[in-house]
Design a protein around this motif. Sequence first.
Motif, short mmCIF file in Angstrom:
data_model
loop_
_atom_site.label_atom_id
_atom_site.label_comp_id
_atom_site.label_asym_id
_atom_site.label_seq_id
_atom_site.Cartn_x
_atom_site.Cartn_y
_atom_site.Cartn_z
N ALA A 29 0.85 -1.19 0.00
CA ALA A 29 0.00 0.00 0.00
C ALA A 29 0.88 1.23 0.00
N PHE A 30 0.55 2.19 -0.83
CA PHE A 30 1.29 3.45 -0.92
C PHE A 30 0.43 4.57 -0.36
N ARG A 31 0.93 5.25 0.64
CA ARG A 31 0.16 6.34 1.25
C ARG A 31 0.82 7.67 0.96
N ASP A 32 0.13 8.56 0.31
CA ASP A 32 0.61 9.92 0.07
C ASP A 32 0.29 10.73 1.32
N VAL A 33 1.31 11.15 2.05
CA VAL A 33 1.10 11.82 3.33
C VAL A 33 0.40 13.14 3.09
N ASN A 34 -0.71 13.34 3.74
CA ASN A 34 -1.50 14.54 3.49
C ASN A 34 -1.04 15.69 4.37
N ALA A 35 -1.80 16.76 4.35
CA ALA A 35 -1.39 17.99 5.03
C ALA A 35 -1.27 17.80 6.53
N ARG A 36 -2.11 16.95 7.10
CA ARG A 36 -2.10 16.80 8.55
C ARG A 36 -0.98 15.90 9.04
N ARG A 37 -0.36 15.13 8.12
CA ARG A 37 0.62 14.14 8.56
C ARG A 37 1.93 14.27 7.78
N HIS A 38 2.26 15.45 7.31
CA HIS A 38 3.48 15.62 6.52
C HIS A 38 4.67 15.73 7.47
N ILE A 39 5.21 14.56 7.84
CA ILE A 39 6.20 14.49 8.90
C ILE A 39 7.50 15.20 8.50
N GLY A 40 7.93 15.02 7.25
CA GLY A 40 9.21 15.60 6.83
C GLY A 40 9.25 17.11 6.94
N LEU A 41 8.22 17.77 6.47
CA LEU A 41 8.17 19.24 6.55
C LEU A 41 8.08 19.70 8.00
N GLN A 42 7.35 18.94 8.81
CA GLN A 42 7.26 19.30 10.22
C GLN A 42 8.62 19.18 10.91
N GLN A 43 9.39 18.17 10.54
CA GLN A 43 10.72 18.02 11.12
C GLN A 43 11.63 19.16 10.69
N LEU A 44 11.58 19.54 9.43
CA LEU A 44 12.39 20.66 8.96
C LEU A 44 12.04 21.94 9.72
N SER A 45 10.75 22.16 9.91
CA SER A 45 10.31 23.35 10.61
C SER A 45 10.80 23.36 12.06
N SER A 46 10.73 22.21 12.72
CA SER A 46 11.16 22.13 14.12
C SER A 46 12.66 22.34 14.26
N LEU A 47 13.43 21.75 13.36
CA LEU A 47 14.88 21.90 13.42
C LEU A 47 15.30 23.34 13.14
N ALA A 48 14.64 23.97 12.18
CA ALA A 48 14.99 25.35 11.84
C ALA A 48 14.60 26.32 12.95
N PHE A 69 16.91 29.40 8.31
CA PHE A 69 15.64 30.06 8.65
C PHE A 69 14.62 29.91 7.53
N LEU A 70 15.04 30.13 6.28
CA LEU A 70 14.10 30.05 5.16
C LEU A 70 13.61 28.63 4.95
N ILE A 71 14.42 27.64 5.28
CA ILE A 71 13.94 26.25 5.20
C ILE A 71 12.75 26.07 6.14
N GLY A 72 12.88 26.60 7.36
CA GLY A 72 11.77 26.48 8.30
C GLY A 72 10.57 27.31 7.89
N ALA A 73 10.82 28.54 7.41
CA ALA A 73 9.71 29.42 7.04
C ALA A 73 8.94 28.86 5.85
N TRP A 74 9.66 28.38 4.84
CA TRP A 74 8.98 27.86 3.65
C TRP A 74 8.38 26.48 3.90
N SER A 75 8.91 25.73 4.85
CA SER A 75 8.25 24.47 5.23
C SER A 75 6.87 24.76 5.82
N ASN A 76 6.80 25.76 6.69
CA ASN A 76 5.50 26.16 7.25
C ASN A 76 4.57 26.69 6.16
N ALA A 77 5.16 27.43 5.21
CA ALA A 77 4.33 27.98 4.13
C ALA A 77 3.74 26.85 3.27
#
Length: 715
Positions: free
Chosen positions: A4-23, A90-98
């Motif tokens: 099964a292939f799951r396309d992570v949706n907006a509520r569960r986009h773990i990678g972008l959330q990790q980038l935002s937290s680290l930044a 900083f921009l990695i975190g800002a654009w991840s949130n965007a």
Amino acid sequence: LPMAFRDVNARRHIGLQQLSSLALAGRTLLGPMKSCKFIVDESTNQSTLICSAVRLIESLDLTGAAGQLLNETIQAQNKEFNTGMSTLLFLIGAWSNAVLECLQQNVPVSAIVSVMSEGLNSCCERVQCLQISIHDVNKEICSCSVKPNAFKSITCQIGCNSLLNPQIFLYVQKDISAPEEVIPRNSHSHQEDDSKFNERLLSPLAGFGERASLVKPTGEKSTPMISGSGGITSSCNKQKLTHSRYFSTLGRSHFSSQQSNFQGYLSGSSADLCECCGLEHLAMALSHGNQTGVKLLQSIVAYQREKAECSSSSQFNIAEIVTCCLLGLPESFSCVSPGFVTLVSPEQATVIKYFEDKLLRILLMDGDLTEQYRHLGFNRPCNVRTVLEHPSLLEGRAGDLWLSSMLDILRSFEVNLVLVKGNVCENLMERCIANSILVIGSVTRDVLCAFGEVTSAQSVTYLTQLNASCVGSGAQVGLWKACDGRAMDLGELVPVSIKVEGIPLLTAVLTTTVASKMQLIEDQFWTSAYRLHHALSDKKVFRGGGAVELLCLSHIQMLAEKPLQPENKNAVKEFHNPWLTASVTEYKSVVLRALASGWKQYLSVVMFNTAKAASELEARTSIDHHLKKAAECGSPSAYILKEFRKGNLFRAGSGAFADYGEDVKVYDNLAAKTEAWRRALDLVLLVLQTDAEIITGPQRNQLLNSHISSEFMFL
């Protein structure tokens, strides 16, 4: 097995959330007034003071895929430019949130990738109007917007707090020993040459250059110097107060009398300032408030310019600069010394005392000086069985034979000094010390090249390759002496100086009494040095102080408000991809506003960190005010240029240059800034498109019956 292939949706986009937290951990590192962080090693309980995104990322435990990609991106920026990493983080975190906000509004991933990529490309083209050539920077720095007292404070401060080792002063002072000789302003035909515009710039250190002002020891009666315009200027000896009990330069009042042995006197009218400004002021404008690092850099620039006038070589060569960190001395002892300054053991120092005032024969090695070392690409012989890979040098006759043969080679060619790029065998080191041969390891390639050029020594990979033509001569070694003329013994390590007549190498000796601050001081120095290096390489700089980001913000908002119809060819020119679909057009405004939010966050955080605004909300209000006035002006670039020249654009940099006057302009590196933008967006879009999850195993029925079954595509 079912997959099964799951396309992570907006509520569960773990990678972008990790980038935002680290930044988020690097927000305080943005801007010229950075807030340092203490990094504590849990295993050793040792702490290090950091003030850069590189050291922060290196200190974090990045186990996830997003963290590893972030680390690689930061390291790539650091390796290429050595600046711009805080902006990148900083921009990695800002654009991840965007991007997360766009996903929350159900914007397709393809639309986010296309519009953001084209929006950034459009911004990079738009901000070209804010570029300024290095030659024009000279005129702008010396324009009427910079008050004469700003230059006076610079000259007085550097004259009273000289960072040059007195050895350099004695060397250069020979060229200005005849103060009665008057050199006409137009006596040199190359004065108007664009490639040597810094001839017209003020040397920050008294005693450098043909137009340098007179230098006199402190304590002598000050004689006013009469300028060509009839003006008379007097001396300036300002004392500074420091209030930090931890990071003040200890004993400043005690050591300043020893270090500040010279005073500079600024002569000439304010109209003549344009004739003596130079790379020193460009270095200051690019330093973004790093005063200690820029003072050392100004000393190096002045020294290299003096040498360049005699040899017609490049006037700033970063390859001729090395650093040596001395822990245990006050920061007021930081200086620039000619030659190569490094740290050796007390046993090696005894050999150096024996060699003082003697000319030595020098050998250069571009590998390790160990028995096991083999150069890159070495092919082992075929049909040979290896019985023992690394025999102990303390046991068996084979190791003793190698040590004896290497020592015999060095003695047969009468080698006194060996500089090794890599590691050195400890047992061989001990034998060399016993035979009065000085061996120094971990020497950079640039240092080896510098010594090779002036001593005629040729680098070898193995000692068995040595012949008479590979050995150079003329080297001198001695204990490094501080600005008060005393040799320093720091206990476990002893600083020594290696020189050769005519060597262009300069060592920035960085000192501090706080162990955790040493890495910070070295990083700040190299950041200032590479900013100047890249500015001269690009031959252009950006107007700083938020001007570029404000223009990007204004441009993106204009694009977002402009209707984009596929059939409207003039509008489509803003986006060059011909395959843009109607969905991209539909979500264009949302995505562009998300992209612009990154730059708005960047400006607001910088203003807040530099105390230009009491809060980020107040900073955003100021930004919106400038955006409104830029839109009303009709030409945002013209408005931003006007405000930059007036110094009213967020008043950026004035606090960072409090000692230099309120009107010092700020500039940014061209390629480093734009590449940081591209790397930040590329990483965010990469994580956006690859953050998916593949599940294998007999879970088909469980997934079909779950409430998130719609998120899966069964393969």
